[in-house]
Design an enzyme around this catalytic site. Structure first.
Site, PDB file in Angstrom:
ATOM      1  N   LEU A 227      41.841  59.688  63.651  1.00  0.00           N
ATOM      2  CA  LEU A 227      42.222  60.874  64.415  1.00  0.00           C
ATOM      3  C   LEU A 227      43.153  60.384  65.509  1.00  0.00           C
ATOM      4  CD1 LEU A 227      41.756  63.923  64.786  1.00  0.00           C
ATOM      5  CD2 LEU A 227      39.803  63.376  66.243  1.00  0.00           C
ATOM      6  N   ASP A 228      44.331  60.995  65.619  1.00  0.00           N
ATOM      7  CA  ASP A 228      45.345  60.530  66.561  1.00  0.00           C
ATOM      8  C   ASP A 228      44.796  60.374  67.978  1.00  0.00           C
ATOM      9  OD1 ASP A 228      47.279  60.434  64.605  1.00  0.00           O
ATOM     10  OD2 ASP A 228      48.162  62.380  65.100  1.00  0.00           O
ATOM     11  N   ARG A 229      45.378  59.436  68.705  1.00  0.00           N
ATOM     12  CA  ARG A 229      44.979  59.202  70.101  1.00  0.00           C
ATOM     13  C   ARG A 229      45.093  60.490  70.927  1.00  0.00           C
ATOM     14  NH1 ARG A 229      45.393  54.501  73.336  1.00  0.00           N
ATOM     15  NH2 ARG A 229      46.591  53.469  71.692  1.00  0.00           N
TER      16      ARG A 229
ATOM     17  N   ALA B 184      44.709  63.471  69.982  1.00  0.00           N
ATOM     18  CA  ALA B 184      43.819  64.531  69.497  1.00  0.00           C
ATOM     19  C   ALA B 184      42.376  64.233  69.880  1.00  0.00           C
ATOM     20  CB  ALA B 184      43.946  64.667  67.985  1.00  0.00           C
TER      21      ALA B 184
ATOM     22  N   ARG C 213      50.615  67.820  63.279  1.00  0.00           N
ATOM     23  CA  ARG C 213      51.802  67.657  64.134  1.00  0.00           C
ATOM     24  C   ARG C 213      53.088  67.696  63.320  1.00  0.00           C
ATOM     25  NH1 ARG C 213      52.863  61.893  64.209  1.00  0.00           N
ATOM     26  NH2 ARG C 213      51.045  60.731  63.442  1.00  0.00           N
TER      27      ARG C 213
END
Length: 309
Positions: free
Chosen positions: A51-53, A55, A192
């Site tokens: 999970l993206d930083r 997010a 995104r």
């Protein structure tokens, strides 16, 4: 079970199950795994997809022998709530990236007044999308290196196009200040990048302002422990039978030892595809898969056997 119990309990090193944690913004998935190891004392901790930083949201962390099931969750559908910032774009599509274009509040409002219907139409077409080109700033690997690192070094990257499916989509707030939507997508879909593609199609800067992952498969964010609970050591270990979707086949006591030794036993029935063999006490003994075109009681194979400690 609190932190002190975990650290003092000899079962800590052999406990198996799953942690459901609400990852905060600003932390990578790997950072969360390291924190779990340090705070709870588990040596064997995995995760089931990054999970993206930038997010936040649901992370499923398997511990002990349950790390064998990490890949199971990679192909699960995932749900998100997203907030978009009009008037600014970055190379990553979120606020972590380098700014490519930034408009003033007045410029953004003027453009929005003139083109909002066209922009709304593009957002409303998202459920029809069937393919997506992965963003250049991503954790995908090229010859062992992250695409994002290669992109930052100026290396030309070959486009990676994937099939995607949008299962549910609802457009919410729509204004010059913020655009929001809720979405449920197939595995590997970048939220995104959806925003980046809309921005490219209309020629107006957009980026993600906030992204929250609200579910993975059947598991929801409201089932997760907070990051603060993790730091306090007050976190729930979910038994695998409450997390995994596999059907189970009970093995009689007389055959348990054979299963644990990796010997196949005759089964009265074999579920479609993958399943679990469990003891009369409902302890998971083995993870199995039905052989293709199998019709007999031995037409299955072991994917993983879980010997008793």
């Amino acid at each position: 079970m609190n932190r002190s119990d975990l650290l003092e309990n000899p079962r800590t090193q052999t406990e198996s199950g799953f942690l459901l944690i609400h990852k905060p913004v600003g932390m990578t998935s790997s950072d969360l795994v390291v924190t779990v190891r340090k705070k709870l004392g588990f040596k064997k901790v995995g995760h089931t997809g990054t999970l993206d930083r930038a997010a936040s949201g649901l992370m499923i962390l398997p511990i002990g022998s349950c790390t064998s099931f990490s890949s199971v969750f990679l192909e699960k559908e995932k749900s998100y709530e997203a907030w978009v910032k009009p008037g600014e774009s970055t190379d990553s599509g979120d606020k972590e990236g380098e700014i490519l274009e930034s408009l003033s509040k007045e410029q953004t409002e003027t453009w929005f007044q003139e083109h909002q219907e066209k922009l709304r139409n593009l957002f409303e077409q998202v459920p029809t999308w069937e393919t997506q080109e992965a963003p250049e700033v991503s954790a995908l690997k090229v010859n062992g290196r992250r695409r994002s690192d290669l992109f930052r070094e100026g290396v030309a990257l070959v486009p990676v196009v994937r099939k995607i499916k949008i299962y549910r989509y609802e457009l919410g707030k729509f204004s010059p200040e913020s655009i929001s939507f809720q979405i449920r997508v197939s595995a590997g879909t970048y939220i995104r990048k959806i925003v980046m593609d809309i921005s490219d199609r209309i020629g107006f800067p957009l980026r993600l302002e906030k992204l929250v992952r609200t579910s993975i498969g059947k598991l929801n964010l409201n089932q997760a422990d907070s990051y603060e609970s993790l730091l306090d050591g007050k976190i729930k270990i979910h038994p695998p039978e409450t997390i995994l979707d596999f059907p189970t086949v009970e093995v009689p006591d007389t055959e348990v030892r054979n299963v644990l030794n990796g010997r196949k036993i005759k089964l009265e029935w074999i579920p479609v595809n993958e399943f679990l063999l469990v003891s009369p006490e409902e302890e998971i003994l083995a993870w199995c898969k039905k052989e293709e075109h199998g019709i007999h009681e031995l037409d299955y194979k072991y994917l993983r056997v879980f010997p008793k400690n």
